[in-house]
Design a protein around this motif. Structure first.
Motif, mmCIF file in Angstrom:
data_model
loop_
_atom_site.group_PDB
_atom_site.id
_atom_site.type_symbol
_atom_site.label_atom_id
_atom_site.label_comp_id
_atom_site.label_asym_id
_atom_site.label_seq_id
_atom_site.Cartn_x
_atom_site.Cartn_y
_atom_site.Cartn_z
ATOM 1 N N ILE A 51 -8.763 3.620 -5.619
ATOM 2 C CA ILE A 51 -7.565 2.928 -5.132
ATOM 3 C C ILE A 51 -7.393 3.141 -3.636
ATOM 4 N N ALA A 52 -7.656 4.390 -3.155
ATOM 5 C CA ALA A 52 -7.493 4.684 -1.733
ATOM 6 C C ALA A 52 -8.489 3.915 -0.876
ATOM 7 N N LEU A 53 -9.746 3.908 -1.287
ATOM 8 C CA LEU A 53 -10.777 3.251 -0.490
ATOM 9 C C LEU A 53 -10.895 1.767 -0.803
ATOM 10 N N GLY A 54 -10.922 1.444 -2.093
ATOM 11 C CA GLY A 54 -11.066 0.039 -2.459
ATOM 12 C C GLY A 54 -9.810 -0.774 -2.268
ATOM 13 N N TRP A 99 0.813 -1.217 0.000
ATOM 14 C CA TRP A 99 0.000 0.000 0.000
ATOM 15 C C TRP A 99 0.848 1.269 0.000
ATOM 16 N N ILE A 100 1.732 1.419 0.968
ATOM 17 C CA ILE A 100 2.474 2.681 1.074
ATOM 18 C C ILE A 100 3.475 2.827 -0.064
ATOM 19 N N THR A 154 -2.948 7.105 6.356
ATOM 20 C CA THR A 154 -2.535 7.344 4.966
ATOM 21 C C THR A 154 -3.702 7.208 4.001
ATOM 22 N N VAL A 155 -4.638 6.329 4.296
ATOM 23 C CA VAL A 155 -5.835 6.206 3.450
ATOM 24 C C VAL A 155 -6.657 7.494 3.518
ATOM 25 N N VAL A 156 -6.871 8.003 4.736
ATOM 26 C CA VAL A 156 -7.595 9.271 4.902
ATOM 27 C C VAL A 156 -6.865 10.397 4.179
ATOM 28 N N PHE A 157 -5.545 10.407 4.285
ATOM 29 C CA PHE A 157 -4.760 11.452 3.638
ATOM 30 C C PHE A 157 -4.931 11.433 2.121
ATOM 31 N N CYS A 158 -4.941 10.252 1.502
ATOM 32 C CA CYS A 158 -5.060 10.177 0.043
ATOM 33 C C CYS A 158 -6.373 10.779 -0.442
ATOM 34 N N VAL A 159 -7.454 10.577 0.304
ATOM 35 C CA VAL A 159 -8.737 11.171 -0.067
ATOM 36 C C VAL A 159 -8.679 12.690 0.071
ATOM 37 N N MET A 218 -0.292 3.788 -2.450
ATOM 38 C CA MET A 218 -0.385 5.190 -2.050
ATOM 39 C C MET A 218 0.244 6.092 -3.095
ATOM 40 N N ARG A 219 1.360 5.682 -3.655
ATOM 41 C CA ARG A 219 2.015 6.497 -4.696
ATOM 42 C C ARG A 219 1.145 6.579 -5.946
ATOM 43 N N ILE A 220 0.486 5.472 -6.300
ATOM 44 C CA ILE A 220 -0.378 5.493 -7.480
ATOM 45 C C ILE A 220 -1.566 6.426 -7.251
ATOM 46 N N SER A 221 -2.209 6.327 -6.092
ATOM 47 C CA SER A 221 -3.360 7.186 -5.793
ATOM 48 C C SER A 221 -2.958 8.658 -5.783
ATOM 49 N N MET A 222 -1.860 8.975 -5.091
ATOM 50 C CA MET A 222 -1.398 10.360 -5.056
ATOM 51 C C MET A 222 -0.953 10.835 -6.439
#
Length: 819
Positions: free
Chosen positions: A533-536, A481-482, A598-603, A486-490
């Motif tokens: 990606i962040a939530l799913g 994830w990180i 980190t999930v909350v942050f991506c949103v 996380m990099r893909i979502s951001m």
């Protein structure tokens, strides 16, 4: 202006001004003045005789006012003179008819009688009567239109009946006057006809005053009972939150709630009874217009909160009383370095609340917050430096040095974040906006959007770097994830804003109107995929397996050379061939919760514009540094009482980042354009949620990070969790109460000052908007930290961790997070 220089209050010297009217012909004859005076006296009598008129303000009941300016100057030794008093709202209707223009549709003022009492219209009608008739017709048309166009108009049936009755009475009297004049055309100047004209004019004027007074009570009056009730609830809430933290150090919240819910329910019932009784008295005395439902709700809230505060503050346990009864231990705690840092943090919170006592300080809150944040961080750095000189062991010195480095980085990042700002109108010309890249720009520049791409690498790197000390970065969820998800979502979010900046720059540079770039469909796809990606991906992975753990198998040491003896052979047979090492064990709870953050942050990262994305990325890094700095400082000082300073620093950092993300506490600073992230058309709920995430993103992120103040560097083998998990949950609730308590202090202070300055010249420009923003910040922070962060995420991590930690399959020997 009064003798002290005040000019924005509601005292007579601050609101009264002389009215001077000039005309090149005689307009206020002696006869006209006498007739207008009689109309005002009759209208005053009619207003006072009406049920609605009895509760009106004195300036509407009577057309005269006692001028106390001169008598006050002579300490009331002179008798005040009686002068005509005219509401400011009457100027619009009077000037409109004087200029031959129709009265504006939404004006509720009455014409000034002296300006028309000496005139006669072309048809022989008295000028004042004709002006008041036109005035009343316009007002009645406005009321009818308002009622027909709005089902929730808020007018009571008694008010509608009274208005209709008074207007119809005046119309009937005018019809009788018209019939009298029609039957006797030469009776226009007869005394009995003039008296009838004055009576009819007084009826129209009384109708105008009752309408204005009733609507003023509904729309423009401050109800003291409701204001005081709200302030009492806020004050009691603040006290209760502080008491919850104090009690959570000795008693679990479950035990507190079990013992006190019956008393709180009884207090609420008593509050409802007292509130309803007081409302009846206040309404009968025309002091307030509070309804029984409002009185019941206020009484319930005050009763419950007052009972809770009493139980929390005065039901001290034996341990607490014994600690207080020992002066030497109390003095030692008060003079200790941790208590000094906590005291400085509390002073910062109080200073933030006191800033709202001045309008100048209120609209310069962004600068004040920066100074508060830097002051508290400097105190943290100083305490870390002191710990390095005080500690004798190598571990404590290393922890102090680590806290010193983290605090220094926070100082630098605070200064970097402060360069991003938008300016309030009151701050100009001494403020230069930098949020969009250029002072005159209204859309983000392409260079800022490109700089935002750096955060795609920096934030995951910082998270992994923080996890590296406990080897938690070796866990599978951290790797997947990180490092990747996380990099893909951001990255998708950053590319979305890069394309948006390109579209905006292209549209601004193209001379053909309406010609736009065609990246909108791709931006929608990128935004939806980033959230998906962040939530799913991230949230689903965290929910199924949150712990960042890994097992490494270490090889046995090489066999020594030489001949094999009987004793060495037995030793080799009993020695383990391989050793299992659990990586991430020492910070299992903190690392698992950080994945959720980190999930909350991506949103939230997607909901911010490019400069806002940079600012909120720096906020996450600062919050991680804050958690690491305070944890290291606790190790260096062997102290466990730094929670107040840590919670307050998190709250101050949230406020600092609020300004860095391009916001001010004004309605015009809301970034409405973000409502269309990922959507093609306006959708009320979705767009509203996106704007809320953009506006309150810093507070949501800081609230989500609060449980890390307790969970950080807690291992799966924690004795506290195994033996007394309820006390650990109480520590989480205490941290949440401290954080929410800071926002409660700000909300309470802004509400008190808005009430005190409710007649101030800048109340709707500065004081009221500040409270309007303080309320949702307080409520959203409370909901996020209590329900989402503590109640859901932290409790899930603790439940799973306790089950895993109870496994006795492996011996525990911790060293740098390894087992």
């Amino acid at each position: 202006m009064d003798p002290k220089g005040d000019h924005g209050g509601d005292s007579p010297r601050e609101v009264d001004a002389a009215l001077w009217i000039y005309s090149n012909k005689a307009w206020n004859t002696k006869e006209g003045k006498e007739r207008s005076s009689r109309v005002l006296e009759q209208a005053s009598t009619l207003v006072k005789s009406e049920p609605l008129g009895a509760a009106l303000d004195d300036d509407l009941k009577d057309g005269w006012w006692l001028n106390t300016h001169l008598s006050d100057d002579y300490r009331q030794l002179l008798e005040p003179s009686k002068l005509r008093s005219i509401p400011q709202i009457d100027l619009v209707s009077s000037l409109s008819l004087t200029l031959g223009l129709p009265i504006p549709f939404n004006n509720l003022g009455a014409v000034i009688p002296e300006m028309f009492a000496s005139d006669t219209s072309a048809g022989g009608e008295w000028g004042l009567l004709r002006a008041l008739r036109l005035n009343a017709a316009q007002t009645m048309r406005y009321l009818n239109t308002y009622v027909e166009s709005s089902r929730s108009h808020g007018f009571s049936d008694d008010a509608l009946r009274a208005w209709k009755y008074m207007y119809q009475r005046a119309e009937s009297s005018y019809a009788e006057l018209a019939e009298l004049v029609a039957n006797n055309p030469k009776a226009g100047r007869q005394s009995h006809v003039m008296l009838v004209e004055e009576r009819v004019a007084a009826e129209y004027y009384a109708f105008m005053r009752v309408v204005l007074g009733t609507l003023r009570q509904m729309w423009a009056q401050f109800d003291p009972a409701l204001i005081i009730s709200g302030l009492v609830v806020l004050v009691l809430t603040t006290v209760a939150l502080v008491a919850v933290y104090v009690r959570s150090r000795h008693t679990s919240l479950e035990a507190m709630l079990t013992r006190s819910w019956k008393q709180c329910a009884a207090g609420g019932v008593i509050g409802v009874v007292i509130g309803r009784a007081l409302s009846i008295v206040l309404v009968s005395q025309s002091i307030s217009h509070i309804s029984l439902l409002e009185a019941s709700a206020a009484g319930l809230a005050i009763g419950v909160m007052a009972t809770s505060c009493s139980l929390l503050l005065f039901a001290a346990s034996d341990d607490e009383l014994s600690s207080i009864s020992r002066p030497e231990s109390l003095c030692a705690r008060l003079c200790s370095p941790p208590m000094l840092l906590n005291s400085i943090a509390c002073v910062m919170a109080i200073m933030h609340g006191l800033a709202f006592m001045s309008n100048s300080f209120t609209f310069r809150e962004d600068g004040i917050i920066l100074h508060l944040a830097q002051t508290l961080t400097v105190a943290l750095v100083a305490l870390a430096l002191y710990s390095t000189t005080l500690s004798s062991s190598t571990k404590q010195k290393a922890a102090g040095s680590r806290a010193l480095v983290c605090g220094s980085l926070i100082l630098v990042l605070n200064r970097v974040a402060s360069y991003s700002t938008v300016c309030r109108e009151e701050q100009l010309p001494g403020c230069t906006p930098t949020f969009y890249g250029l002072p005159s720009a209204s859309i983000s520049s392409v260079s800022l959007a490109a700089a935002n791409l750096v955060m795609v690498w920096l934030v995951p790197f910082a998270v992994l770097r923080v996890l590296r000390r406990s080897q938690s970065h070796r866990g599978m969820i951290a790797k997947l994830w990180i490092s990747i998800g996380m990099r893909i979502s951001m990255g998708m979010s950053a590319v979305h804003w890069l394309l948006d900046s390109i579209d905006g720059s292209y549209s601004a540079s193209v001379a053909v109107p309406g010609k736009k770039s065609d990246w909108s469909d791709l931006r929608i796809v990128l935004a939806r995929m980033a959230v998906g990606i962040a939530l799913g991906g991230g949230f689903a992975a965290w929910y199924s397996s949150p712990f960042c753990l890994d097992v490494a198998i270490s090889k046995p040491p090489p066999r020594p050379a030489g001949p094999v003896t009987r004793s060495s052979a037995k030793a080799r047979v009993g020695a383990p061939q391989h050793t299992a090492v659990v990586l991430g064990y020492g910070n299992a709870f903190g690392a698992a919760y950080l994945v959720f953050v980190t999930v909350v942050f991506c949103v939230l990262y997607l909901a911010q514009q490019p400069m806002g994305g940079i600012a909120i990325s720096l906020l996450l890094i600062k919050l991680l540094l804050c958690v690491e700095a305070f944890d290291s400082l606790r190790d260096a000082l062997a102290a466990s009482s730094l929670l107040p300073a840590q919670a307050i620093m998190m709250a101050i950092l949230a406020y600092l980042d609020y300004f860095s993300t391009g916001h001010q506490f004004t309605l015009v600073s809301i970034q409405w354009s973000t409502a269309f992230i990922g959507v093609r058309e306006m959708q009320l709920v979705i767009c509203g949620v996106i704007v809320a995430l953009n506006t309150l993103g810093s507070f949501i992120l800081a609230s989500a990070c609060v449980p890390m103040a307790v969970l950080w560097n807690e291992s799966l083998g924690s004795r506290v969790l195994r033996l007394a998990p309820e006390s650990f949950v109480a520590r989480l609730s205490g941290a949440a109460a401290l954080y929410v308590g800071y926002h409660a202090v700000v909300a309470t202070s802004s509400a008190i000052n808005a009430a005190v300055f409710r007649r101030h010249l800048m109340v709707w420009k500065i004081f009221a908007p500040r409270f309007m923003f303080a309320a949702p910040v307080f409520l959203v922070s409370a909901v996020v930290v209590l329900l989402l962060a503590t109640g859901f995420a932290a409790m899930r991590v603790l439940r799973l961790g306790v089950n895993v930690g109870n496994v006795r399959g492996l011996p525990v020997a911790r060293e740098n997070g390894r087992v």
